[in-house]
Write an enzyme that holds these catalytic residues in place. Structure first.
Site, PDB file in Angstrom:
ATOM      1  N   PRO A   2       0.759  -1.228   0.000  1.00 40.95           N
ATOM      2  CA  PRO A   2       0.000   0.000   0.000  1.00 40.95           C
ATOM      3  C   PRO A   2       0.796   1.287   0.000  1.00 40.95           C
ATOM      4  O   PRO A   2       1.707   1.461   0.807  1.00 40.95           O
ATOM      5  CB  PRO A   2      -0.721  -0.083   1.339  1.00 40.95           C
ATOM      6  CG  PRO A   2       0.209  -0.872   2.221  1.00 40.95           C
ATOM      7  CD  PRO A   2       1.169  -1.576   1.367  1.00 40.95           C
ATOM      8  N   LYS A  52      -0.360   6.629   5.405  1.00 38.51           N
ATOM      9  CA  LYS A  52      -0.452   5.177   5.309  1.00 38.51           C
ATOM     10  C   LYS A  52      -0.943   4.558   6.614  1.00 38.51           C
ATOM     11  O   LYS A  52      -0.839   3.340   6.806  1.00 38.51           O
ATOM     12  CB  LYS A  52       0.926   4.599   4.937  1.00 38.51           C
ATOM     13  CG  LYS A  52       1.466   5.113   3.600  1.00 38.51           C
ATOM     14  CD  LYS A  52       2.930   4.784   3.403  1.00 38.51           C
ATOM     15  CE  LYS A  52       3.491   5.513   2.182  1.00 38.51           C
ATOM     16  NZ  LYS A  52       4.958   5.429   2.105  1.00 38.51           N
TER      17      LYS A  52
END
Length: 270
Positions: A2, A52
């Site tokens: 990610p 994140k």
DNA sequence: CTTGCATGTGCAT
DNA sequence: TGCACCTGCAAGT
């Protein structure tokens, strides 16, 4: 696997599937059994992403009622019809039908609201969040002797940007990753920020990274679409040695900030 | 089957 | 600067 767009996408799914619902919280593999037990049977109130970092908040009297997840490089959070857990499912949230399975996270902790606020305060400006202010980031960038390729990877500056967005936005703007922050013009910084805002918003919606402009798409250029699953259509990322879509120069690769950096030596000479 | 590498971070040296 | 951590996938033996 990610960058920030994936985490925001996951927060959105958490909210649309689970907000307001009482959930089973378990740790099939056992690693987070103690944490799971403290929230099991409570309702998920809200999920939110900063960079994140993912925060999943529950309605519970326990002061530490927020699950703080960072997927790291290889972590995954996948929504699937609830069945017997396959593989190492470290944490599972479920409404009885749909299960959110967490595997391989960098970390998964229970934290308080104050701890959440402290974690967020350490992050820079997130291009995906509408409440982000890039002004303080520019103040730091314009004084820095570090390269822009390095600065873009610094989560205390550009929260949520990772190795693909760093390479791609610099290519799209024709900026060398080796240029020092202090050598950037104000309008160039503004362009970088604006490009990240646009690209990453698209990334959240699509849950993948596409950066090529309409005139350079596979259809427009008569080339084969990208086949790997590490991203969508991109200009430089993992295209080492292949010709630049614009000038034909082989894409270069070099480690910067411990990660493989990709750029076009011709289009990004300065 | 084994090896290496990956959209990331934190810690030891 | 290097390395450990965690998982999945592709390429090599």
């Amino acid at each position: 696997m990610p960058e920030g767009h994936v985490i925001h996408h996951l927060a959105g799914k958490m909210n649309s599937f689970y907000a307001g619902k009482t959930l089973r919280v378990t740790s099939p593999q056992g690693r987070f059994a103690a944490e799971a037990a403290r929230l099991d049977g409570h309702a998920l109130s809200h999920a939110e992403a900063f960079g994140k970092h993912l925060f999943v908040e529950f309605d519970a009297d326990d002061p530490a009622h927020i699950i703080y997840i960072h997927l790291g490089l290889i972590g995954t959070l996948q929504f699937e019809p609830e069945t017997t857990p396959r593989g190492q499912v470290r944490l599972r949230l479920s409404d009885g039908e749909l299960a959110a399975d967490l595997r391989g996270p960098q970390w998964c902790r229970l934290i308080t609201e104050d701890e959440r606020d402290a974690a967020v305060a350490k992050l820079g400006a997130d291009p995906i969040r509408s409440d982000s202010d890039p002004a303080p980031i520019w103040q730091k960038v314009k004084r820095s002797t570090r390269s822009i390729g390095s600065l873009l990877m610094d989560q205390k500056l550009f929260a949520g940007v990772g190795n693909i967005y760093r390479a791609e936005t610099l290519f799209r703007l024709g900026i060398s990753p080796f240029r020092a922050g202090r050598k950037l013009q104000r309008n160039e910084f503004d362009s970088i920020w604006a490009d990240l805002v646009g690209l990453m918003a698209e990334g959240v919606a699509a849950a993948r990274i596409d950066t090529v402009r309409p005139e350079h798409t596979p259809e427009a250029m008569g080339r084969e679409p990208r086949q790997d699953d590490h991203g969508g259509e991109v200009y430089t990322y993992r295209r080492t040695g292949q010709p630049c879509f614009i000038c034909g120069t082989p894409i270069a690769e070099q480690v910067m900030e411990g990660r493989n950096l990709f750029w076009c030596p011709e289009c990004q000479a300065k």
